[in-house]
Design a protein around this motif. Structure first.
Motif, PDB file in Angstrom:
ATOM      1  N   LEU A   1       1.251  -1.139  -0.077  1.00 52.60           N
ATOM      2  CA  LEU A   1       0.360  -0.247  -0.615  1.00 52.60           C
ATOM      3  C   LEU A   1       0.765   1.089  -0.123  1.00 52.60           C
ATOM      4  O   LEU A   1       1.229   1.166   0.577  1.00 52.60           O
ATOM      5  CB  LEU A   1      -0.786   0.109   1.460  1.00 52.60           C
ATOM      6  CG  LEU A   1      -2.122   1.689   1.889  1.00 52.60           C
ATOM      7  CD1 LEU A   1      -2.993   1.436   0.991  1.00 52.60           C
ATOM      8  CD2 LEU A   1      -2.664   1.498   3.261  1.00 52.60           C
TER       9      LEU A   1
ATOM     10  N   SER B   1      -2.024  -0.062  -4.286  1.00 48.64           N
ATOM     11  CA  SER B   1      -2.018  -1.063  -3.948  1.00 48.64           C
ATOM     12  C   SER B   1      -1.869  -2.120  -4.911  1.00 48.64           C
ATOM     13  O   SER B   1      -2.643  -1.489  -6.173  1.00 48.64           O
ATOM     14  CB  SER B   1      -3.445  -1.337  -2.719  1.00 48.64           C
ATOM     15  OG  SER B   1      -3.962  -1.789  -3.524  1.00 48.64           O
TER      16      SER B   1
ATOM     17  N   ILE C   1      -3.456  -5.205   4.705  1.00 53.38           N
ATOM     18  CA  ILE C   1      -2.988  -4.590   3.812  1.00 53.38           C
ATOM     19  C   ILE C   1      -1.882  -6.101   3.397  1.00 53.38           C
ATOM     20  O   ILE C   1      -1.517  -6.274   2.022  1.00 53.38           O
ATOM     21  CB  ILE C   1      -1.804  -3.870   4.031  1.00 53.38           C
ATOM     22  CG1 ILE C   1      -3.043  -2.772   4.050  1.00 53.38           C
ATOM     23  CG2 ILE C   1      -0.557  -3.376   3.498  1.00 53.38           C
ATOM     24  CD1 ILE C   1      -2.356  -1.495   4.970  1.00 53.38           C
TER      25      ILE C   1
END
Ligand SMILES: [Mn+2]
Length: 336
Positions: free
Chosen positions: A268, A285, A334
């Motif tokens: 990210l 991302s 993430i």
């Protein structure tokens, strides 16, 4: 592949006054798709005007037909005149009239037949015809498919090919993003056959930096990139003062947000810009983590799963603090 309605096909077969518009801070796909469609509609004997909400960077000002584009923020009266005279309005590469402010109000009020062609998520319903494919790499590819669906592929000339190729190159990160499909490459190949000079187009877009732009990039990577390995995230923040030091002009920060993603383990990347009192965010991302969701939930904005933009209503410092907290909060997702 995009399929257009028969009613629209017949509407477009008789010459009309047409306006093409796109999103604010137009990027390569916005300009490429708009001018590509303009050259196609000119071939179909329409009268066509492209209106953009505001300025766009010099490295996008070379495409054929560029000099005919009307910048609404400079020439609102002319833009208003063309909109009021139009029978058809195309909205390209954006999906909500609120994103283009006063120009959006004019389009909203217009009785023209409106057509949306776009590849962003969660489109709003404000047009009579809507062609949205969120899996398409670019609106420029959708314009190619639109022309194919009109059964007018033979009309693709060098101008159309050049503009659409430029849009596809910029929105796919030069054919490297996951949205680049076999169809994308087949279309790009056909555009080259139709006269798009791929090396020259690449050079016109990417080998056209000002010295300040390259130095800003160097400064940013050296001094401003913060890496949070434990969250798989990176943050770059640039204040008004810093941008001024490098005589910032529009487009100078484009692409900067992508650099941190080239670090192993970083999935990210967020760029925060303080510009004239407005806090702008670019989010990128890799993999499953949706920056569209993050932009919609915590800021005002959105876009694609892997690329989004937003505005923050918090102060510059508060925005930075919120992002650092979000990195911690979403670390697990993430890194997934
Ligand atoms: Mn696009």
């Amino acid at each position: 592949m995009l399929q257009i309605h028969d009613t629209l096909k017949s509407i477009l077969n008789s010459p009309a006054n047409i306006v093409i518009t796109t999103h604010q801070s137009p990027d390569g796909d916005a300009i490429g798709s708009s001018l590509g469609l303009m050259h196609f509609l000119l071939q179909m004997k329409h009268k066509v005007n492209v209106i953009v909400p505001d300025a766009y960077p010099p490295f996008l000002q070379w495409m054929p037909g560029n000099s005919t584009i009307i910048n609404f923020s400079d020439q609102p009266d002319i833009a208003q005149k063309y909109i009021s005279e139009s029978a058809i309005i195309f909205c390209l590469d954006f999906n909500a009239l609120s994103r283009i402010k006063q120009l959006g109000d004019l389009i909203q009020k217009s009785n023209s037949t409106k057509i949306l062609i776009d590849h962003h998520r969660q489109p709003e319903n404000f047009t009579a015809y809507s062609y949205v494919d969120i899996n398409a790499c670019s609106t420029s590819q959708l314009i190619y498919e639109f022309i194919a669906s009109m059964e007018k592929i033979d009309l693709i000339n060098k101008h159309i090919a050049t503009c659409l190729y430029a849009g596809i190159v910029t929105d796919t990160g030069s054919f490297r993003f996951p949205s680049t499909t076999a169809d994308t490459l087949r279309i790009a190949a056909h555009l080259i056959e139709c006269g798009a000079e791929n090396a020259l187009i690449y050079e016109s877009i990417y080998d056209n930096y000002s010295e300040n732009r390259l130095r800003l990039l160097g400064y940013t990577l050296q001094h401003k990139m913060e890496v949070y390995k434990e969250s798989g995230a990176a943050l770059i923040c640039l204040s008004n003062n810093e941008l001024n030091q490098f005589a910032f002009t529009k487009g100078d920060t484009e692409g900067i947000v992508n650099y941190p993603l080239s670090i192993e383990g970083i999935k990210l990347s967020v760029l925060v810009l303080e510009k004239d009192g407005v806090i702008k965010l670019s989010l990128r991302s890799k993999g499953k983590f949706s920056v569209n969701d993050m932009a919609r939930k915590h800021f005002t904005g959105g876009g694609h799963a892997n690329a989004a933009g937003a505005i923050s209503t918090l102060s510059y410092n508060e925005t930075i603090q919120l992002l650092k907290n979000l990195f911690k909060q979403y670390a697990e997702e993430i890194l997934k």
